[in-house]
Structure formats: C-alpha cells, structure tokens
Design a protein around this motif. Structure first.
Motif, short mmCIF file in Angstrom:
data_model
loop_
_atom_site.label_atom_id
_atom_site.label_comp_id
_atom_site.label_asym_id
_atom_site.label_seq_id
_atom_site.Cartn_x
_atom_site.Cartn_y
_atom_site.Cartn_z
N ALA A 87 47.99 -39.37 -1.97
CA ALA A 87 47.89 -39.69 -3.15
C ALA A 87 47.71 -40.62 -2.83
O ALA A 87 48.11 -41.80 -2.45
N VAL A 88 46.18 -41.15 -3.31
CA VAL A 88 45.58 -42.50 -3.23
C VAL A 88 45.78 -43.42 -4.79
O VAL A 88 46.49 -44.56 -4.63
N GLY A 89 45.12 -42.96 -5.16
CA GLY A 89 45.12 -43.86 -6.48
C GLY A 89 46.23 -42.50 -7.35
O GLY A 89 47.05 -42.11 -7.75
N ALA A 90 46.93 -43.50 -8.26
CA ALA A 90 47.40 -43.29 -9.84
C ALA A 90 47.27 -42.25 -10.45
O ALA A 90 48.13 -41.34 -10.58
N GLY A 91 46.19 -42.29 -10.38
CA GLY A 91 45.38 -41.15 -11.40
C GLY A 91 46.02 -39.99 -10.82
O GLY A 91 46.10 -39.18 -10.97
N GLU A 92 45.64 -39.86 -9.74
CA GLU A 92 45.46 -38.99 -8.59
C GLU A 92 47.01 -38.51 -8.58
O GLU A 92 47.78 -37.23 -8.87
N ARG A 93 47.78 -39.09 -8.55
CA ARG A 93 49.07 -39.39 -8.58
C ARG A 93 49.88 -38.29 -9.40
O ARG A 93 50.94 -37.57 -9.44
N ARG A 94 49.60 -39.29 -10.64
CA ARG A 94 50.22 -38.36 -11.56
C ARG A 94 49.48 -36.89 -12.07
O ARG A 94 50.38 -35.68 -12.49
N GLN A 95 48.37 -36.84 -11.66
CA GLN A 95 47.11 -35.35 -11.90
C GLN A 95 48.28 -34.11 -10.89
O GLN A 95 49.42 -33.46 -11.58
N ILE A 96 48.82 -35.28 -9.65
CA ILE A 96 49.22 -33.92 -8.38
C ILE A 96 51.02 -33.53 -8.70
O ILE A 96 51.79 -32.58 -9.06
N GLU A 97 51.78 -34.96 -9.36
CA GLU A 97 52.52 -34.43 -10.17
C GLU A 97 53.14 -33.48 -11.47
O GLU A 97 54.34 -33.11 -11.78
N THR A 98 52.12 -33.78 -11.84
CA THR A 98 52.11 -32.69 -13.01
C THR A 98 52.06 -31.48 -12.67
O THR A 98 52.98 -30.50 -12.86
N GLU A 99 50.97 -31.61 -11.79
CA GLU A 99 50.74 -29.87 -10.88
C GLU A 99 52.72 -29.30 -10.65
O GLU A 99 52.99 -28.12 -10.52
N LEU A 100 52.90 -30.48 -10.33
CA LEU A 100 54.34 -30.33 -9.22
C LEU A 100 55.15 -29.78 -10.51
O LEU A 100 55.76 -28.69 -10.19
N GLU A 101 55.48 -30.24 -11.55
CA GLU A 101 56.67 -30.63 -12.30
C GLU A 101 56.09 -28.42 -12.37
O GLU A 101 57.03 -28.32 -13.12
N LEU A 102 55.01 -28.52 -12.92
CA LEU A 102 55.05 -26.95 -14.19
C LEU A 102 54.70 -26.13 -12.51
O LEU A 102 55.07 -25.17 -13.33
N ALA A 103 54.71 -26.54 -11.28
CA ALA A 103 55.17 -24.61 -10.11
C ALA A 103 56.36 -25.10 -9.72
O ALA A 103 56.86 -23.92 -10.14
N ARG A 104 57.54 -25.98 -10.16
CA ARG A 104 59.18 -26.53 -9.99
C ARG A 104 59.22 -25.11 -11.27
O ARG A 104 60.14 -24.41 -11.04
N ALA A 105 58.49 -25.93 -13.27
CA ALA A 105 58.98 -24.96 -13.89
C ALA A 105 58.91 -23.35 -13.61
O ALA A 105 59.80 -22.22 -13.65
N GLU A 106 57.14 -22.80 -12.71
CA GLU A 106 57.21 -21.82 -12.92
C GLU A 106 58.68 -21.07 -12.15
O GLU A 106 58.64 -19.52 -11.55
N ARG A 107 58.96 -21.59 -10.68
CA ARG A 107 59.42 -20.97 -10.68
C ARG A 107 60.36 -21.20 -10.67
O ARG A 107 61.84 -19.34 -10.61
#
Length: 54
Positions: free
Chosen positions: A17-37
């Motif tokens: 990830a390059v920017g802070a916005g992109e990083r936050r978006q991926i972190e949010t998706e990652l948190e949701l995926a981990r919760a789903e798991r």
C-alpha cells in the motif's frame, strides 16, 4: 477463493500500500475478513449456530 486465501491476499496488498487512505481501506477489509473467518470457525466448532433464531 477461500477466506484464508483472501486474508493472505489482503496482507500482501497491505505490504504494498502506498498511501494512508489505501492502507486504511485494506486494513478495514482485512478486519472484516478475519471476523468472517472467526464466524466460520465458530460455526464449524459448534460454538454458534448457523441457523437463524427465528
């Protein structure tokens, strides 16, 4: 794609990830995926029911 593969893909994207916005978006998706798991694992273990309560 399995949930594990999805999480691994998101982790790889997070490393690149390059920017802070992109990083936050991926972190949010990652948190949701981990919760789903966790929900899937809880259903498999019988800790929660996959059947709706109604």
């Amino acid at each position: 794609m399995t949930i594990e593969q999805h999480i691994e893909e998101l982790l790889a994207e997070l490393k690149n990830a390059v920017g802070a916005g992109e990083r936050r978006q991926i972190e949010t998706e990652l948190e949701l995926a981990r919760a789903e798991r966790e929900v899937l694992l809880a259903e498999q273990d019988g800790r929660v029911s996959a059947v709706p309560p109604f």
